[in-house]
Scaffold this motif. Structure first.
Motif: not given
Length: 648
Positions: A534-543, A578-586, A590-594
């Motif tokens: 029941g988790k809210d899941v997001t995957i981040v992948e470089m490839k 890694v921030t207090d709010a989550g994962l900052l990504c490129d 563009g840049e986005r915070l998950l």
């Protein structure tokens, strides 16, 4: 006298004078490769013989092709060539050496054939119900009346050859979208003559084949017919028509083998060959319903690997026979272990598709848990150690455990050191994941074998090279494993970030919003598990693709699950911080915070070379095993462990 452990499953069954010593039959499995003339090699015979020696009542060799125009690939026995006879005779003898009946599957690829060796390249064609072009671009010609009769007679001639070779039964393949299934299917048979349209017409060709096979083998030679109880694909027939088809062949064949699906539909492939994401025995309901309407014994199958479940199926009358394929690769001695009260030593197939992948790509049989598969000829006559040695194994993952067991079984004195409080290494992460339970059970099986082999296991002991040298061992097997790859980004040491160790408990300490850093096989499977919680899941992948390191059949199964999940996947996306709010990504946009409560680190593993190399001079002989060489799969660790132990 009834077997006291499995009285129904172990009970014999006699059909047309042929006695099956129990109710577990080896389902058809084709060979990984053939000789240049499409005859079985000695390696192929040895593979099937190894299935037979473990207690199966029969073993079926898959995909004996009855006519050259019906060939679909190079892994099929040429039953249209009398030159196959010597290897067939050798295969039958191999089964009989172990009190196991020999069965050959009779098949024709129909419209999916590529007609190897049939005419000149420009003239090649396939045969099927209709005029069309198959997925390989080969023209498919609608079979004429004469070709239908010729093909039915080819099934008969092939059956006669198989009987001459000493086989005990033939299995006619009428399922999974092969030629007979193509005629039976309303979605594939568009004929308007007497061979298409109504169910009666669509069954006319399969019934003709059964008639010709019966004429060829006689009344007292058993015939098994494999069918899909339902095609499970759009436009295909359902269970109601499956029942009607079974009733049409009832009494004309001796076993009705009820499978499911059509191979060419990827969504259905993982039901025909159940993935780890569907329940064991997912296709049993088809056989159970068909059995209510026929008198012929009914066989069922579908990812079955538990003798308790098999016993219940037979005892409750859902089916008369159980058929297994992958389970007989994973543990060929499955029946003997069950019937002798050793079910805890059964290695259960985890449905990882390692066997399928290697069959298709490396042209060999392979199993994640069984290092002997595909190497039966070299393994049958392994000699015990001539000079017992003192062996130290450093690391209690699957590779180290398998090495310790094998070395002890060969007569060496073995001590295994594990720095943690439990054995199992990375497989400990699977304990609470529902679809990975069979992988965790493998750890428990190996623990039992360690005890039985007399291995001295020392837990909570991080053995150093200096301490190992002081033990004065003859051989050290370094199985120290790998370490997680930790991206060097700001905030990676945050309490938000957890490793796979967080999954080593029933209720993982993971927040509601989870970002998985790494979308390889491990990260993708973790996403499915956490989505199931029941988790809210997001995957981040470089490839540019997720699960790029997975077997394509397994990835297809994951895709099917993810369609109906809430899992989000961001590829071509790189973590920045890694921030207090989550994962900052490129990302490509563009840049986005998950946003995340928890970031699960699944960026891969790297070999612990420093630790492994420290043992180089700690004993006269030092071997490395598994992930400490290069991070890989459990199949690599198990295979390394087994063969390094044979090197001692």
């Amino acid at each position: 006298m009834q077997n006291k452990y499995y009285p129904h499953l172990a009970s014999p069954l006699t059909i047309k004078g042929l006695t099956f010593k129990n109710r577990i039959l080896g389902a058809p499995m084709s060979n990984p490769e053939m000789d240049p003339d499409s005859h079985m090699r000695k390696e192929d015979v040895a593979f099937h013989e190894n299935r037979a020696r473990g207690g199966l009542a029969s073993v079926a060799i898959g995909l004996g092709i009855v006519d050259a125009v019906g060939r679909t690939h190079t892994k099929e026995v040429a039953l249209y060539d009398v030159g196959s006879l010597p290897s067939l005779k050798e295969a039958a003898k191999a089964m009989h050496r172990h009190g196991c009946n020999a069965v050959m599957e009779l098949a024709h690829g129909g419209k999916y054939a590529n007609a190897r060796g049939h005419g000149q390249a420009a003239e090649r064609y396939a045969l099927g119900p209709n005029d069309e072009v198959n997925p390989d671009g080969l023209p498919v010609r609608s079979m004429t009346e004469d070709e239908i009769v010729h093909t039915a007679e080819a099934f008969g001639r092939a059956a006669a050859l198989v009987k001459q070779a000493g086989f005990d039964m033939v299995l006619i393949h009428g399922g999974h979208g092969w030629l007979l299934g193509q005629f039976m299917s309303p979605s594939m048979n568009h004929r308007t003559d007497r061979w298409g349209g109504s169910l009666e017409n669509r069954m006319r060709f399969p019934l003709l084949v059964i008639e010709k096979v019966r004429e060829a083998v006689g009344d007292q030679f058993p015939i098994e017919f494999r069918m899909s109880g339902a095609e499970l694909t759009e436009g295909g027939y359902g269970l109601d028509e499956g029942i009607a088809m079974a009733k049409a062949i009832d009494g004309k064949v001796d076993i009705i083998h009820v499978s499911a699906g059509v191979h060419e539909d990827p969504d259905v492939f993982v039901l025909t060959h159940p993935s780890m994401f569907v329940e064991h025995g997912c296709n049993v309901y088809l056989a159970e319903e068909i059995k209510k309407h026929v008198k012929t014994p009914v066989a069922t199958l579908g990812g079955l690997n538990d003798p308790d479940m098999m016993e219940e199926i037979i005892a409750s009358g859902k089916a008369d026979i159980i058929e297994i394929a992958r389970q007989s690769i994973c543990d060929p001695y499955f029946p003997e272990k069950a019937f002798s009260g050793r079910k805890d030593d059964i290695t259960r197939c985890c449905r990882c598709f390692t066997c399928f992948y290697n069959y298709l790509t490396n042209r060999t049989f392979c199993c994640a848990f069984n290092p002997i598969v595909g190497r039966e000829m070299e393994s049958f006559y392994g000699a015990p150690a001539t000079t017992p040695k003192k062996v130290v194994v450093v690391g209690g993952g699957p590779g180290g455990m398998y090495a310790a067991i094998t070395a002890a079984q060969r007569g060496h004195t073995v001590t295994l050191y594990e720095k943690n409080s439990r054995l199992g290494g990375q497989l400990l992460s699977e304990q609470y994941i529902p679809f990975k339970q069979d992988m965790y059970r493998f750890v428990q099986v190996l623990e039992g074998r360690l005890r039985e082999a007399g291995v001295d296991v020392r837990l909570n002991t991080a053995l150093t090279a200096e301490q190992a040298e002081a033990l004065q061992a003859d051989v050290i097997l370094a199985a120290v494993g790998a370490k997680p790859i930790v991206p060097p980004i700001p905030g990676i040491d945050s309490t938000k970030v957890v490793t796979l160790d967080a999954l080593h408990q029933k209720d993982p300490a993971i927040g509601q919003k989870v970002v998985i850093l790494g979308g390889g096989l491990v990260g993708s499977e973790c996403a499915i598990y956490l989505d199931g919680l029941g988790k809210d899941v997001t995957i981040v992948e470089m490839k540019d693709d997720w699960a790029a390191d997975s077997y394509f059949m397994h990835k297809n199964a994951m895709k099917i699950y993810m369609r109906n999940s809430g899992i989000r996947i961001h590829v071509n996306t790189t973590a920045k911080a890694v921030t207090d709010a989550g994962l900052l990504c490129d990302s490509p946009n563009g840049e986005r915070l998950l946003e995340a409560d928890t970031i699960l680190l699944a960026a891969g593993m790297k070999a612990d070379r420093v630790c492994a190399e420290s043992f180089y001079n700690a004993a006269p002989r030092v071997f490395e095993i598994g992930d400490c060489i290069r991070a890989g799969r459990v199949v690599d660790a198990v295979t390394d462990g087994y063969y390094r132990a044979l090197d001692i």
